[in-house]
Design a protein around this motif. Sequence first.
Motif, PDB file in Angstrom:
ATOM      1  N   LYS A  54       5.884  -9.491  59.785  1.00 27.75           N
ATOM      2  CA  LYS A  54       5.616  -9.676  61.208  1.00 27.75           C
ATOM      3  C   LYS A  54       4.838 -10.971  61.388  1.00 27.75           C
ATOM      4  O   LYS A  54       3.940 -11.271  60.609  1.00 27.75           O
ATOM      5  CB  LYS A  54       4.812  -8.491  61.737  1.00 27.75           C
ATOM      6  N   SER A  55       5.172 -11.742  62.411  1.00 28.62           N
ATOM      7  CA  SER A  55       4.426 -12.961  62.708  1.00 28.62           C
ATOM      8  C   SER A  55       4.027 -12.959  64.181  1.00 28.62           C
ATOM      9  O   SER A  55       4.693 -12.349  65.020  1.00 28.62           O
ATOM     10  CB  SER A  55       5.245 -14.215  62.375  1.00 28.62           C
ATOM     11  N   VAL A  56       2.925 -13.644  64.475  1.00 24.05           N
ATOM     12  CA  VAL A  56       2.402 -13.733  65.834  1.00 24.05           C
ATOM     13  C   VAL A  56       2.352 -15.205  66.217  1.00 24.05           C
ATOM     14  O   VAL A  56       1.883 -16.033  65.448  1.00 24.05           O
ATOM     15  CB  VAL A  56       0.985 -13.107  65.918  1.00 24.05           C
ATOM     16  N   ARG A  98       7.039 -11.312  66.402  1.00 25.43           N
ATOM     17  CA  ARG A  98       8.382 -11.236  65.839  1.00 25.43           C
ATOM     18  C   ARG A  98       8.314 -10.464  64.531  1.00 25.43           C
ATOM     19  O   ARG A  98       7.455 -10.716  63.695  1.00 25.43           O
ATOM     20  CB  ARG A  98       8.954 -12.619  65.600  1.00 25.43           C
ATOM     21  N   GLU A  99       9.231  -9.495  64.383  1.00 27.57           N
ATOM     22  CA  GLU A  99       9.328  -8.726  63.145  1.00 27.57           C
ATOM     23  C   GLU A  99      10.562  -9.180  62.385  1.00 27.57           C
ATOM     24  O   GLU A  99      11.594  -9.493  62.986  1.00 27.57           O
ATOM     25  CB  GLU A  99       9.402  -7.234  63.446  1.00 27.57           C
ATOM     26  N   TYR A 100      10.462  -9.230  61.064  1.00 27.82           N
ATOM     27  CA  TYR A 100      11.530  -9.696  60.203  1.00 27.82           C
ATOM     28  C   TYR A 100      12.010  -8.560  59.318  1.00 27.82           C
ATOM     29  O   TYR A 100      11.208  -7.814  58.770  1.00 27.82           O
ATOM     30  CB  TYR A 100      11.043 -10.863  59.347  1.00 27.82           C
ATOM     31  N   LYS A 101      13.323  -8.404  59.193  1.00 25.27           N
ATOM     32  CA  LYS A 101      13.905  -7.345  58.380  1.00 25.27           C
ATOM     33  C   LYS A 101      14.991  -7.935  57.487  1.00 25.27           C
ATOM     34  O   LYS A 101      15.714  -8.840  57.902  1.00 25.27           O
ATOM     35  CB  LYS A 101      14.505  -6.263  59.275  1.00 25.27           C
ATOM     36  N   ASP A 102      15.093  -7.407  56.260  1.00 23.09           N
ATOM     37  CA  ASP A 102      16.150  -7.843  55.359  1.00 23.09           C
ATOM     38  C   ASP A 102      16.800  -6.637  54.691  1.00 23.09           C
ATOM     39  O   ASP A 102      16.495  -5.497  55.004  1.00 23.09           O
ATOM     40  CB  ASP A 102      15.629  -8.852  54.332  1.00 23.09           C
ATOM     41  N   GLN A 103      17.694  -6.893  53.727  1.00 23.02           N
ATOM     42  CA  GLN A 103      18.467  -5.833  53.100  1.00 23.02           C
ATOM     43  C   GLN A 103      17.609  -4.911  52.246  1.00 23.02           C
ATOM     44  O   GLN A 103      18.007  -3.789  51.955  1.00 23.02           O
ATOM     45  CB  GLN A 103      19.561  -6.419  52.194  1.00 23.02           C
ATOM     46  N   THR A 104      16.442  -5.368  51.799  1.00 26.99           N
ATOM     47  CA  THR A 104      15.623  -4.563  50.899  1.00 26.99           C
ATOM     48  C   THR A 104      14.805  -3.507  51.626  1.00 26.99           C
ATOM     49  O   THR A 104      14.238  -2.630  50.995  1.00 26.99           O
ATOM     50  CB  THR A 104      14.666  -5.452  50.090  1.00 26.99           C
ATOM     51  N   CYS A 147       2.858 -22.029  68.546  1.00 27.05           N
ATOM     52  CA  CYS A 147       2.258 -22.221  67.244  1.00 27.05           C
ATOM     53  C   CYS A 147       2.120 -20.857  66.575  1.00 27.05           C
ATOM     54  O   CYS A 147       1.955 -19.833  67.241  1.00 27.05           O
ATOM     55  CB  CYS A 147       0.898 -22.909  67.341  1.00 27.05           C
ATOM     56  N   ARG A 148       2.231 -20.845  65.252  1.00 30.11           N
ATOM     57  CA  ARG A 148       2.110 -19.603  64.509  1.00 30.11           C
ATOM     58  C   ARG A 148       0.634 -19.295  64.354  1.00 30.11           C
ATOM     59  O   ARG A 148      -0.136 -20.085  63.823  1.00 30.11           O
ATOM     60  CB  ARG A 148       2.781 -19.730  63.153  1.00 30.11           C
ATOM     61  N   ALA A 149       0.210 -18.140  64.811  1.00 28.13           N
ATOM     62  CA  ALA A 149      -1.195 -17.773  64.765  1.00 28.13           C
ATOM     63  C   ALA A 149      -1.511 -16.981  63.506  1.00 28.13           C
ATOM     64  O   ALA A 149      -2.430 -17.304  62.779  1.00 28.13           O
ATOM     65  CB  ALA A 149      -1.560 -16.970  66.005  1.00 28.13           C
ATOM     66  N   VAL A 150      -0.751 -15.928  63.247  1.00 28.15           N
ATOM     67  CA  VAL A 150      -1.023 -15.033  62.136  1.00 28.15           C
ATOM     68  C   VAL A 150       0.300 -14.538  61.580  1.00 28.15           C
ATOM     69  O   VAL A 150       1.230 -14.330  62.322  1.00 28.15           O
ATOM     70  CB  VAL A 150      -1.842 -13.801  62.610  1.00 28.15           C
ATOM     71  N   SER A 151       0.358 -14.337  60.263  1.00 29.17           N
ATOM     72  CA  SER A 151       1.538 -13.683  59.687  1.00 29.17           C
ATOM     73  C   SER A 151       1.054 -12.727  58.620  1.00 29.17           C
ATOM     74  O   SER A 151       0.067 -12.983  57.934  1.00 29.17           O
ATOM     75  CB  SER A 151       2.496 -14.706  59.107  1.00 29.17           C
ATOM     76  N   HIS A 152       1.717 -11.596  58.510  1.00 26.58           N
ATOM     77  CA  HIS A 152       1.371 -10.600  57.491  1.00 26.58           C
ATOM     78  C   HIS A 152       2.545  -9.703  57.207  1.00 26.58           C
ATOM     79  O   HIS A 152       3.546  -9.737  57.829  1.00 26.58           O
ATOM     80  CB  HIS A 152       0.154  -9.804  57.872  1.00 26.58           C
TER      81      HIS A 152
END
Length: 95
Positions: free
Chosen positions: A47-49, A61-67, A90-95
């Motif tokens: 997830k990124s903010v 924004r949430e990110y998903k892949d095949q795994t 601008c990207r504030a935080v990602s985790h």
Amino acid sequence: MYYCAFIGNFGEFSCNPRTLRSTHLNHMVSLEGIVTKCSLVRPKVVKSVHYSEKGSKWYFREYKDQTMSGSGAITTSVYPREDEDGNPVCRAVSH
């Protein structure tokens, strides 16, 4: 905290790296071998903010892949550079 112990013979689920096959999926296996190389595991962004100064809005924004199990549709891994109005973010935080 949970503890788990297993006793007994793994039988057909006892293998080495050369005999590990897709038939072992969804089964607990006993794997024997020699570790010859180790590397760091790099975390993936889930997830990124982002913040738009001009629009004074936060975007998530949430990110998903095949795994990822049960993740549904796969998303792109590209960070957004603009909001829907074309303002830079601008990207504030990602985790």
